[in-house]
Design an enzyme around this catalytic site. Sequence first.
Site, short mmCIF file in Angstrom:
data_model
loop_
_atom_site.label_atom_id
_atom_site.label_comp_id
_atom_site.label_asym_id
_atom_site.label_seq_id
_atom_site.Cartn_x
_atom_site.Cartn_y
_atom_site.Cartn_z
N GLY A 129 107.53 -14.76 0.46
CA GLY A 129 106.77 -16.00 0.63
C GLY A 129 105.66 -15.82 1.65
N GLY A 167 114.10 -14.51 1.61
CA GLY A 167 114.55 -13.83 2.81
C GLY A 167 114.05 -12.40 2.92
CB VAL A 181 110.15 -16.96 -3.27
CG1 VAL A 181 110.94 -15.66 -3.32
CG2 VAL A 181 108.75 -16.72 -2.70
CE1 TYR A 239 104.78 -22.99 3.04
CE2 TYR A 239 105.53 -25.26 3.00
CZ TYR A 239 105.20 -24.09 2.34
OH TYR A 239 105.32 -24.02 0.98
#
Length: 164
Positions: free
Chosen positions: A104, A100, A94, A138
């Site tokens: 993503g 933010g 991204v 993640y």
Amino acid sequence: MSQFLIKPARKEDCPIILDLIRGLAKYEKLEDQCVATVELLEKSLFSEKPDCYSVIAWELDELGDEIPVGFALYFFNYSTFLSRRGLYLEDLFVVPQFRGKGYGKRIMQFLAKTAVEKGCGRFEWSVLDWNQPAINFYQKIGAVVMPDWRICRMTGESLKSFAK
């Protein structure tokens, strides 16, 4: 949140994908290793039997114009233990000024949905050990960072030499 779309890449998007790949290479401090070209991407993504697939994330500006804000490139692999195919995310990126905003996460959800629709038993990817923001992201979305696996690689001359 701005309007946002994720669409499968089209052949005419290859210059945009290349720009995003170069942005990723710069972020990872691997620009010297980035030899991708539009022609190579076209061949890999849009041949009769593609090697891989890509999606592009777009933000719509106030005029409705699409601004590329990220991409993912993936392919299908196979798990012998599961006896099923898996979706392997090769790269996710991204653009820094669009981070933010949840883009993503939405790309990852899109790919997870693709994996489920294609009957995949796994959705996997790698992350650089120094990329703590990505590792945190993640883990936040529910991924397990596998501590006991290491990537092994042969490229260039070592690959050619070993193949002889």
